[in-house]
Design an enzyme around this catalytic site. Structure first.
Site, mmCIF file in Angstrom:
data_model
loop_
_atom_site.group_PDB
_atom_site.id
_atom_site.type_symbol
_atom_site.label_atom_id
_atom_site.label_comp_id
_atom_site.label_asym_id
_atom_site.label_seq_id
_atom_site.Cartn_x
_atom_site.Cartn_y
_atom_site.Cartn_z
ATOM 1 N N TYR A 58 0.847 -1.192 0.000
ATOM 2 C CA TYR A 58 0.000 0.000 0.000
ATOM 3 C C TYR A 58 0.886 1.247 0.000
ATOM 4 O O TYR A 58 1.612 1.505 0.967
ATOM 5 C CB TYR A 58 -0.934 0.026 1.206
ATOM 6 C CG TYR A 58 -1.975 -1.073 1.220
ATOM 7 C CD1 TYR A 58 -2.244 -1.847 0.089
ATOM 8 C CD2 TYR A 58 -2.706 -1.361 2.372
ATOM 9 C CE1 TYR A 58 -3.195 -2.851 0.108
ATOM 10 C CE2 TYR A 58 -3.662 -2.366 2.394
ATOM 11 C CZ TYR A 58 -3.890 -3.109 1.261
ATOM 12 O OH TYR A 58 -4.836 -4.107 1.291
ATOM 13 N N SER A 211 -13.151 -5.025 0.890
ATOM 14 C CA SER A 211 -14.042 -4.400 -0.096
ATOM 15 C C SER A 211 -15.525 -4.662 0.168
ATOM 16 O O SER A 211 -16.269 -5.023 -0.746
ATOM 17 C CB SER A 211 -13.677 -4.867 -1.513
ATOM 18 O OG SER A 211 -14.130 -3.948 -2.482
ATOM 19 N N PRO A 212 -15.998 -4.486 1.403
ATOM 20 C CA PRO A 212 -17.427 -4.684 1.671
ATOM 21 C C PRO A 212 -18.305 -3.656 0.961
ATOM 22 O O PRO A 212 -19.515 -3.873 0.829
ATOM 23 C CB PRO A 212 -17.516 -4.537 3.192
ATOM 24 C CG PRO A 212 -16.360 -3.656 3.550
ATOM 25 C CD PRO A 212 -15.257 -4.072 2.612
ATOM 26 N N LEU A 213 -17.722 -2.557 0.505
ATOM 27 C CA LEU A 213 -18.467 -1.562 -0.268
ATOM 28 C C LEU A 213 -18.222 -1.725 -1.767
ATOM 29 O O LEU A 213 -18.508 -0.821 -2.557
ATOM 30 C CB LEU A 213 -18.085 -0.139 0.177
ATOM 31 C CG LEU A 213 -18.395 0.181 1.643
ATOM 32 C CD1 LEU A 213 -17.984 1.615 1.963
ATOM 33 C CD2 LEU A 213 -19.880 -0.026 1.950
ATOM 34 N N GLY A 215 -15.599 -1.799 -3.707
ATOM 35 C CA GLY A 215 -14.722 -0.858 -4.380
ATOM 36 C C GLY A 215 -15.360 0.479 -4.676
ATOM 37 O O GLY A 215 -15.011 1.144 -5.657
ATOM 38 N N GLY A 216 -16.303 0.891 -3.817
ATOM 39 C CA GLY A 216 -16.962 2.182 -3.987
ATOM 40 C C GLY A 216 -18.331 2.107 -4.622
ATOM 41 O O GLY A 216 -19.102 3.079 -4.570
ATOM 42 N N LEU A 218 -20.943 0.647 -3.610
ATOM 43 C CA LEU A 218 -22.031 0.688 -2.629
ATOM 44 C C LEU A 218 -21.912 1.869 -1.674
ATOM 45 O O LEU A 218 -22.379 1.822 -0.544
ATOM 46 C CB LEU A 218 -22.071 -0.634 -1.847
ATOM 47 C CG LEU A 218 -22.330 -1.878 -2.700
ATOM 48 C CD1 LEU A 218 -22.249 -3.147 -1.866
ATOM 49 C CD2 LEU A 218 -23.697 -1.778 -3.391
ATOM 50 N N GLY A 220 -23.171 4.888 -2.640
ATOM 51 C CA GLY A 220 -24.238 5.815 -3.019
ATOM 52 C C GLY A 220 -23.863 6.731 -4.166
ATOM 53 O O GLY A 220 -24.706 7.495 -4.647
#
Length: 346
Positions: A58, A211-213, A215-216, A218, A220
């Protein structure tokens, strides 16, 4: 620090927060320096987060450096379960990456130096390496545990059969075993529900979902009829964001339905997405990777959200269990699918 319910991390006896602060956006990749990253880490700790995950790759070590500096200067190292990863290339040399004993033994010392600590709580193999026998990798990791440099070891984005193989090899060769797996998991990428998560439950592994969202997707920001956001990540991973691809158009259609369901349920899409991942009985913690304080605040509240059975049923109708709407979101492709020569006789 405020109270947050903590969960047992597999069979280790260690208790971690259901929200894990991911460090991918600390440093160059997220355009965050020490001051900005410090504020995010402090706010997360104040909210009860005691789990921080990063990786050597990273921002090419900068994320580890920023996290290590903050924890050291503020005397917070003992309060945090600190996880990092090894595997990705850290230079142009042929041996500056992968899962070999030579690289692991060298790179762990680099991570310890950057993190300003004498030990790493959870040292994870970032991806499988088909060129390396898993016994080679487990042997090196076992030596690191015995040397006190590492407390526990884990894998990331390993397919279920390799998780099982690692457990068997550890038992038969008297190696330290992986106590955790870090897979991609979100409402849009549910493939791990079919085999990986049940396998982790069978072997008592802690699961740290990345990545529970999605990768962006989820957050909104991706809605039908609006201009889709541009980002460095979308430029680097077009297979996951290019709207010319049918797989990503399916993701957009599902995201629109999910956003409406969240609104009907009195939740933000972020809260619903994170709460969904945390509801799975095989998941211990979900990694959030905020770049700004606004991102962080919108995600911390998810730890207290409990989705009803009706909402979960509606989610299953939009994205069926065990399905990845875009196979590219699985995070790793087996060599036999990448290299055609492995599927064809000469």
């Amino acid at each position: 620090m405020i109270a947050m319910d903590h969960r047992l991390f597999g069979r280790t006896g260690v208790k971690v927060s259901p929200i894990c602060l991911g460090g991918m956006m600390f440093g160059l990749w997220g355009d965050n320096g020490y001051e900005e990253s410090s504020k995010l880490i402090q706010r997360a700790i104040d909210a009860g987060v005691n789990f921080i995950d990063t990786a050597d790759v990273y921002s090419y070590g900068e994320s580890e450096e920023l996290i290590g500096r903050f924890l050291s200067e503020n005397g917070l190292r003992d309060q945090v379960v600190l996880a990092t990863k090894v595997h990705g290339p850290m230079g142009e040399g042929p041996n500056q990456g992968g899962n070999s004993r030579r690289w692991i033994m060298q790179e762990v010392d680099n991570s310890l130096r950057r993190l300003r600590t004498d030990w790493i709580d959870l040292y994870q193999i970032h991806r499988p390496d088909p060129a390396v026998d898993i016994d080679e990798t487990l042997g090196a990791l076992t030596d690191l545990v015995q040397a006190g440099k590492v407390r526990y070891i884990g894998s990331s984005t390993f397919p279920a059969h390799q998780v099982v193989e690692a457990q068997w090899v550890a038992e038969r060769r008297n190696r330290e075993r992986f106590v955790a797996e870090q897979p991609p998991y979100s409402i849009l990428a549910r493939g791990v529900e079919a085999d990986l998560l049940p396998t982790c439950q069978k072997y008592g592994l802690g699961v740290l979902a990345w990545s529970p969202l999605a990768g962006g997707w989820l957050t909104g920001r991706y809605r039908e009829g609006t201009e889709l956001p541009r980002s460095r990540r979308a430029a680097l991973l077009p297979e996951r964001y290019d709207m010319e691809l049918a797989e990503n158009r399916r993701k957009l259609a599902a995201t629109e339905q999910l956003a409406r369901l969240a609104e009907e349920s009195g939740l933000s899409l972020v809260e619903m997405a994170l709460a969904f991942v945390l509801r799975h009985p095989g998941v211990t913690s979900a990694i959030i990777g905020p770049r700004t304080m606004e991102h962080l605040e919108s995600q911390l509240t998810a730890a207290d959200v409990r989705l009803s059975g009706d909402v979960l049923d509606r989610i299953d109708q939009i994205v069926p269990p065990g399905v990845n709407l875009n196979p590219a979101d699985a995070g790793w492709r087996p060599p036999a699918l990448v290299d055609a020569s492995l599927r064809r006789r000469p």
